[in-house]
Design a protein around this motif. Structure first.
Motif, PDB file in Angstrom:
ATOM      1  N   PHE A  87       0.879  -1.165   0.000  1.00  0.00           N
ATOM      2  CA  PHE A  87       0.000   0.000   0.000  1.00  0.00           C
ATOM      3  C   PHE A  87       0.916   1.214   0.000  1.00  0.00           C
ATOM      4  O   PHE A  87       1.552   1.511   1.013  1.00  0.00           O
ATOM      5  CB  PHE A  87      -0.880  -0.042   1.263  1.00  0.00           C
ATOM      6  N   GLY A  88       1.059   1.869  -1.153  1.00  0.00           N
ATOM      7  CA  GLY A  88       1.949   3.012  -1.280  1.00  0.00           C
ATOM      8  C   GLY A  88       1.174   4.306  -1.180  1.00  0.00           C
ATOM      9  O   GLY A  88       0.113   4.448  -1.786  1.00  0.00           O
ATOM     10  N   ASP A  98       1.945   8.579 -11.476  1.00  0.00           N
ATOM     11  CA  ASP A  98       3.290   8.454 -12.025  1.00  0.00           C
ATOM     12  C   ASP A  98       3.994   7.228 -11.444  1.00  0.00           C
ATOM     13  O   ASP A  98       4.643   6.476 -12.164  1.00  0.00           O
ATOM     14  CB  ASP A  98       4.094   9.722 -11.733  1.00  0.00           C
ATOM     15  N   GLN A  99       3.851   7.011 -10.153  1.00  0.00           N
ATOM     16  CA  GLN A  99       4.469   5.842  -9.517  1.00  0.00           C
ATOM     17  C   GLN A  99       3.839   4.545 -10.021  1.00  0.00           C
ATOM     18  O   GLN A  99       4.501   3.519 -10.087  1.00  0.00           O
ATOM     19  CB  GLN A  99       4.359   5.935  -7.997  1.00  0.00           C
ATOM     20  N   ARG A 100       2.577   4.602 -10.395  1.00  0.00           N
ATOM     21  CA  ARG A 100       1.916   3.426 -10.988  1.00  0.00           C
ATOM     22  C   ARG A 100       2.611   3.049 -12.287  1.00  0.00           C
ATOM     23  O   ARG A 100       2.896   1.887 -12.553  1.00  0.00           O
ATOM     24  CB  ARG A 100       0.444   3.739 -11.210  1.00  0.00           C
ATOM     25  N   TYR A 106       8.650  -1.728 -13.269  1.00  0.00           N
ATOM     26  CA  TYR A 106       9.331  -2.672 -12.372  1.00  0.00           C
ATOM     27  C   TYR A 106       8.774  -4.079 -12.557  1.00  0.00           C
ATOM     28  O   TYR A 106       9.521  -5.052 -12.602  1.00  0.00           O
ATOM     29  CB  TYR A 106       9.152  -2.274 -10.902  1.00  0.00           C
ATOM     30  N   CYS A 107       7.459  -4.200 -12.665  1.00  0.00           N
ATOM     31  CA  CYS A 107       6.838  -5.520 -12.865  1.00  0.00           C
ATOM     32  C   CYS A 107       7.343  -6.164 -14.145  1.00  0.00           C
ATOM     33  O   CYS A 107       7.644  -7.360 -14.175  1.00  0.00           O
ATOM     34  CB  CYS A 107       5.314  -5.399 -12.899  1.00  0.00           C
ATOM     35  N   HIS A 108       7.427  -5.369 -15.202  1.00  0.00           N
ATOM     36  CA  HIS A 108       7.927  -5.887 -16.475  1.00  0.00           C
ATOM     37  C   HIS A 108       9.376  -6.341 -16.330  1.00  0.00           C
ATOM     38  O   HIS A 108       9.745  -7.434 -16.755  1.00  0.00           O
ATOM     39  CB  HIS A 108       7.792  -4.823 -17.558  1.00  0.00           C
ATOM     40  N   LEU A 109      10.198  -5.509 -15.710  1.00  0.00           N
ATOM     41  CA  LEU A 109      11.605  -5.824 -15.534  1.00  0.00           C
ATOM     42  C   LEU A 109      11.801  -7.079 -14.685  1.00  0.00           C
ATOM     43  O   LEU A 109      12.592  -7.952 -15.027  1.00  0.00           O
ATOM     44  CB  LEU A 109      12.331  -4.645 -14.883  1.00  0.00           C
ATOM     45  N   LEU A 114       2.072  -8.847 -11.118  1.00  0.00           N
ATOM     46  CA  LEU A 114       1.292  -8.222 -10.050  1.00  0.00           C
ATOM     47  C   LEU A 114       0.222  -7.309 -10.618  1.00  0.00           C
ATOM     48  O   LEU A 114       0.384  -6.721 -11.683  1.00  0.00           O
ATOM     49  CB  LEU A 114       2.222  -7.404  -9.149  1.00  0.00           C
ATOM     50  N   THR A 115      -0.855  -7.172  -9.864  1.00  0.00           N
ATOM     51  CA  THR A 115      -1.895  -6.222 -10.236  1.00  0.00           C
ATOM     52  C   THR A 115      -1.751  -4.995  -9.348  1.00  0.00           C
ATOM     53  O   THR A 115      -1.550  -5.092  -8.152  1.00  0.00           O
ATOM     54  CB  THR A 115      -3.292  -6.843 -10.070  1.00  0.00           C
ATOM     55  N   CYS A 116      -1.849  -3.840  -9.973  1.00  0.00           N
ATOM     56  CA  CYS A 116      -1.614  -2.575  -9.279  1.00  0.00           C
ATOM     57  C   CYS A 116      -2.683  -1.579  -9.705  1.00  0.00           C
ATOM     58  O   CYS A 116      -3.129  -1.588 -10.856  1.00  0.00           O
ATOM     59  CB  CYS A 116      -0.223  -2.059  -9.658  1.00  0.00           C
ATOM     60  N   SER A 117      -3.087  -0.727  -8.779  1.00  0.00           N
ATOM     61  CA  SER A 117      -4.048   0.316  -9.111  1.00  0.00           C
ATOM     62  C   SER A 117      -3.694   1.596  -8.384  1.00  0.00           C
ATOM     63  O   SER A 117      -3.255   1.563  -7.239  1.00  0.00           O
ATOM     64  CB  SER A 117      -5.463  -0.122  -8.699  1.00  0.00           C
TER      65      SER A 117
END
Length: 167
Positions: A87-88, A98-100, A106-109, A114-117
């Motif tokens: 939880f950021g 922007d951090q999303r 990062y997920c790609h690298l 992961l799922t992020c929203s």
């Protein structure tokens, strides 16, 4: 008058220290084999990662400079272990958005599915409008939290959550 500024220097983590973190070292080697050396972890990133994994540590404050990789340091545990969540909290919705984008990179690298929203009051309202089965914001928020391993939000959402304004 002339003012000269020097670049910020972050000490890089040494290879033996990284090697002690088996899961992290293995993933960094996988990334290097796939893309070449993408980056080197700084000492503060490794220390943050280690503190986040230590069950005896309650509070972590990373005071590195802007752009020095504090977010990556904080998200390393979840990038390496998809059973974890994060939880950021960012001061503005724009920064959370922007951090999303950065987190998606990062997920790609890291090859993490992961799922992020990015979560804001507006996103929560739209989510509730799409799914009329939610009677209260707390229900919608719980659904978003269960559907995403990582939520990036602003202090207002966090404040409302911890003060039980959402139930």
């Amino acid at each position: 008058m002339q003012i000269t500024t020097l670049p910020v220097y972050s000490k890089l983590a040494d290879a033996p220290s990284i090697a002690q973190e088996l899961r992290l070292a293995a993933r960094l080697l996988e990334i290097e084999a796939r893309t070449g050396p993408p980056f080197q972890l700084s000492d503060h990133q490794l220390a943050t990662y280690q503190a986040l994994r230590d069950p005896d540590v309650d509070v972590i404050i990373n005071t590195a400079m802007t752009g020095d990789g504090k977010s990556l340091a904080a998200y390393l545990p979840v990038l390496l272990d998809p059973d974890r969540g994060a939880f950021g909290m960012y001061p503005t919705n724009e920064l959370a958005t922007d951090q999303r984008r950065q987190f998606d990179a990062y997920c790609h690298l890291f090859g993490s599915p992961l799922t992020c929203s990015s979560l804001s009051g507006e996103v929560l309202r739209e989510f509730m409008a799409e799914r009329l089965d939610f009677k209260r914001r707390a229900e919608a928020l719980a659904a978003l939290m269960s559907d995403h391993q990582v939520l990036l939000t602003n202090p207002d959402i966090f404040h409302l959550m911890i003060n039980y304004r959402y139930g």
